[in-house]
Design a protein around this motif. Structure first.
Motif, PDB file in Angstrom:
ATOM      1  N   TRP A   1       1.656   2.754  10.828  1.00  7.14           N
ATOM      2  CA  TRP A   1       0.293   3.043  10.374  1.00  7.14           C
ATOM      3  C   TRP A   1      -0.637   2.827  11.550  1.00  7.14           C
ATOM      4  CZ3 TRP A   1      -3.617  -0.885   9.546  1.00  7.14           C
ATOM      5  CH2 TRP A   1      -3.177  -2.199   9.774  1.00  7.14           C
ATOM      6  N   SER A   2      -1.870   3.246  11.421  1.00  8.16           N
ATOM      7  CA  SER A   2      -2.801   3.238  12.557  1.00  8.16           C
ATOM      8  C   SER A   2      -3.818   2.106  12.420  1.00  8.16           C
ATOM      9  CB  SER A   2      -3.545   4.572  12.629  1.00  8.16           C
ATOM     10  OG  SER A   2      -2.636   5.644  12.653  1.00  8.16           O
ATOM     11  N   PRO A   3      -3.547   0.968  13.041  1.00 10.68           N
ATOM     12  CA  PRO A   3      -4.506  -0.132  12.968  1.00 10.68           C
ATOM     13  C   PRO A   3      -5.636   0.071  13.976  1.00 10.68           C
ATOM     14  CG  PRO A   3      -2.680  -0.771  14.340  1.00 10.68           C
ATOM     15  CD  PRO A   3      -2.410   0.644  13.905  1.00 10.68           C
TER      16      PRO A   3
ATOM     17  N   ASN B   1       0.793  -1.237   0.000  1.00 18.37           N
ATOM     18  CA  ASN B   1       0.000   0.000   0.000  1.00 18.37           C
ATOM     19  C   ASN B   1       0.821   1.280   0.000  1.00 18.37           C
ATOM     20  OD1 ASN B   1      -3.047  -0.684   0.528  1.00 18.37           O
ATOM     21  ND2 ASN B   1      -1.798  -2.160   1.630  1.00 18.37           N
ATOM     22  N   ARG B   2       2.075   1.170   0.370  1.00 21.68           N
ATOM     23  CA  ARG B   2       2.848   2.395   0.568  1.00 21.68           C
ATOM     24  C   ARG B   2       4.211   2.295  -0.075  1.00 21.68           C
ATOM     25  NH1 ARG B   2       1.768   4.153   6.837  1.00 21.68           N
ATOM     26  NH2 ARG B   2      -0.265   5.045   6.351  1.00 21.68           N
ATOM     27  N   LYS B   3       4.565   3.359  -0.771  1.00 20.73           N
ATOM     28  CA  LYS B   3       5.892   3.395  -1.346  1.00 20.73           C
ATOM     29  C   LYS B   3       6.380   4.833  -1.226  1.00 20.73           C
ATOM     30  CE  LYS B   3       8.036   3.061  -5.813  1.00 20.73           C
ATOM     31  NZ  LYS B   3       8.242   4.499  -5.775  1.00 20.73           N
TER      32      LYS B   3
ATOM     33  N   SER C   1      -2.571   5.405   1.870  1.00 15.73           N
ATOM     34  CA  SER C   1      -1.459   6.042   1.164  1.00 15.73           C
ATOM     35  C   SER C   1      -1.451   7.551   1.414  1.00 15.73           C
ATOM     36  CB  SER C   1      -1.532   5.690  -0.321  1.00 15.73           C
ATOM     37  OG  SER C   1      -0.307   6.044  -0.919  1.00 15.73           O
ATOM     38  N   ARG C   2      -0.771   8.270   0.598  1.00 12.36           N
ATOM     39  CA  ARG C   2      -0.631   9.707   0.794  1.00 12.36           C
ATOM     40  C   ARG C   2      -0.725  10.457  -0.531  1.00 12.36           C
ATOM     41  NH1 ARG C   2      -1.281   8.179   5.240  1.00 12.36           N
ATOM     42  NH2 ARG C   2      -0.110   8.727   7.123  1.00 12.36           N
ATOM     43  N   ARG C   3      -1.023  11.759  -0.451  1.00 17.62           N
ATOM     44  CA  ARG C   3      -0.962  12.622  -1.633  1.00 17.62           C
ATOM     45  C   ARG C   3       0.476  12.627  -2.143  1.00 17.62           C
ATOM     46  NH1 ARG C   3      -5.186  16.623  -1.152  1.00 17.62           N
ATOM     47  NH2 ARG C   3      -6.049  16.633   0.939  1.00 17.62           N
TER      48      ARG C   3
ATOM     49  N   MET D   1      -7.086   9.170  18.107  1.00 20.59           N
ATOM     50  CA  MET D   1      -8.534   9.300  17.938  1.00 20.59           C
ATOM     51  C   MET D   1      -8.990  10.680  18.384  1.00 20.59           C
ATOM     52  SD  MET D   1     -10.030   5.823  19.636  1.00 20.59           S
ATOM     53  CE  MET D   1      -9.509   6.304  21.276  1.00 20.59           C
ATOM     54  N   GLY D   2      -9.478  11.456  17.424  1.00 17.47           N
ATOM     55  CA  GLY D   2     -10.057  12.752  17.777  1.00 17.47           C
ATOM     56  C   GLY D   2     -11.520  12.598  18.181  1.00 17.47           C
ATOM     57  N   GLY D   3     -12.102  11.474  17.856  1.00 14.90           N
ATOM     58  CA  GLY D   3     -13.524  11.242  18.120  1.00 14.90           C
ATOM     59  C   GLY D   3     -13.792  10.922  19.568  1.00 14.90           C
TER      60      GLY D   3
HETATM   61  C1  LIG Z   1      -5.828  14.447  15.016  1.00 17.03           C
HETATM   62  C2  LIG Z   1      -6.235  13.077  14.532  1.00 17.03           C
HETATM   63  C3  LIG Z   1      -7.506  12.594  14.805  1.00 17.03           C
HETATM   64  C4  LIG Z   1      -7.876  11.306  14.395  1.00 17.03           C
HETATM   65  N1  LIG Z   1      -9.109  10.814  14.770  1.00 17.03           N
HETATM   66  C5  LIG Z   1      -9.429   9.531  14.482  1.00 17.03           C
HETATM   67  C6  LIG Z   1     -10.623   8.952  14.991  1.00 17.03           C
HETATM   68  O1  LIG Z   1     -11.392   9.569  15.733  1.00 17.03           O
HETATM   69  N2  LIG Z   1     -10.875   7.654  14.670  1.00 17.03           N
HETATM   70  C7  LIG Z   1     -10.050   6.914  13.874  1.00 17.03           C
HETATM   71  O2  LIG Z   1     -10.346   5.740  13.642  1.00 17.03           O
HETATM   72  N3  LIG Z   1      -8.889   7.434  13.410  1.00 17.03           N
HETATM   73  C8  LIG Z   1      -8.552   8.705  13.691  1.00 17.03           C
HETATM   74  N4  LIG Z   1      -7.348   9.230  13.257  1.00 17.03           N
HETATM   75  C9  LIG Z   1      -6.421   8.385  12.470  1.00 17.03           C
HETATM   76  C10 LIG Z   1      -6.292   8.874  11.034  1.00 17.03           C
HETATM   77  O3  LIG Z   1      -7.447   8.543  10.308  1.00 17.03           O
HETATM   78  C11 LIG Z   1      -5.031   8.253  10.392  1.00 17.03           C
HETATM   79  O4  LIG Z   1      -3.896   8.684  11.114  1.00 17.03           O
HETATM   80  C12 LIG Z   1      -4.898   8.659   8.937  1.00 17.03           C
HETATM   81  O5  LIG Z   1      -5.914   8.049   8.152  1.00 17.03           O
HETATM   82  C13 LIG Z   1      -3.560   8.247   8.361  1.00 17.03           C
HETATM   83  O6  LIG Z   1      -3.390   6.851   8.477  1.00 17.03           O
HETATM   84  P1  LIG Z   1      -2.158   6.208   9.214  1.00 17.03           P
HETATM   85  O7  LIG Z   1      -2.057   6.798  10.585  1.00 17.03           O
HETATM   86  O8  LIG Z   1      -2.495   4.723   9.227  1.00 17.03           O
HETATM   87  O9  LIG Z   1      -0.938   6.491   8.407  1.00 17.03           O
HETATM   88  C14 LIG Z   1      -6.966  10.503  13.657  1.00 17.03           C
HETATM   89  C15 LIG Z   1      -5.671  11.008  13.398  1.00 17.03           C
HETATM   90  C16 LIG Z   1      -5.296  12.254  13.836  1.00 17.03           C
HETATM   91  C17 LIG Z   1      -3.893  12.737  13.582  1.00 17.03           C
END
Ligand SMILES: Cc1cc2nc3c(=O)[nH]c(=O)nc-3n(C[C@H](O)[C@H](O)[C@H](O)COP(=O)(O)O)c2cc1C
Length: 200
Positions: free
Chosen positions: A26-28, A11-13, A181-183, A134-136
């Protein structure tokens, strides 16, 4: 682990050479219920401590939850969409930042908190951990439950733990459980003036 590594590569290069840590982080959403040793957690926060900040004010503060009791308090202010996957994670940290200094409002506190969070995530990745910001969250509830003074802005909760198995997630999240991925760099890097791309 091997499977995950392959997935990242699929997925990433990176278009230009960088330390592999940056694309392997990455954020699992699937986390093991396995505890993170205290000395590992302390290294992760130590890295955040060394982030740069405006006037070296270091406005960030982290509130960690890892006992059952503290995790339950955190669960009370995490919004349902996030709670559905982070409930079993062993450590959660709320990042807040002081909005004022003795001289008056600190215009840099948000920028600084974000930088510290990035440092924390990279150090965690280096130590074999996964993290997910998680900002949520319900910030007013978090303020009340954790007794956070008004002069601190409440940002996000960072989930910290070990990568788990995708099939432990609710079904709707399983297909999203992969690195994104990224821009391209030419969309985010300008030279001279806004929108003047450096890379042709
Ligand atoms: C400030 C901030 C708030 C975020 N809030 C959420 C969230 O509420 N829930 C969630 O599942 N991911 C959240 N994320 C994760 C992002 O969606 C994720 O970092 C982004 O898609 C890039 O993916 P990566 O971290 O896997 O590279 C948040 C990330 C940041 C930096």
């Amino acid at each position: 682990m091997v499977q995950t590594k392959t997935k990242v590569e699929n997925n990433r290069k990176a278009d230009y050479p960088i330390d592999p840590l940056f694309i392997n982080r990455w954020s699992p959403r699937a986390f093991l219920e396995k505890e993170v040793p205290e000395e590992v957690l302390l290294s992760v926060f130590e890295a955040a401590r060394w982030a740069p900040s405006g006037f070296n004010n270091q406005p960030w503060r982290f509130i960690l939850a890892r006992t059952k009791e503290n995790l339950e308090l955190f669960h009370s202010f995490i919004l349902p969409g996030n709670l559905s996957w982070c409930k079993t994670a062993p450590a959660l940290a709320l990042i807040v930042s002081e909005t004022e200094t003795e001289q008056g409002p600190n215009p840099y506190h948000e920028f600084d908190a974000g930088t510290a969070s990035g440092y924390l995530e990279i150090q965690a990745a280096k130590q074999g951990l996964s993290t997910h910001v998680m900002g949520g969250i319900d910030r007013e509830k978090a303020r009340e439950v954790l007794q956070i003074p008004e002069k601190f802005a409440i940002h996000s909760v960072i989930v910290i733990g070990y990568l788990g198995e995708k099939d432990t997630l609710p079904e709707n999240l399983q297909e999203r459980e992969q690195p994104n991925s990224r821009r391209p760099l030419n969309e985010i890097l300008f030279e001279g003036k806004f929108n003047q791309t450096l890379i042709k």
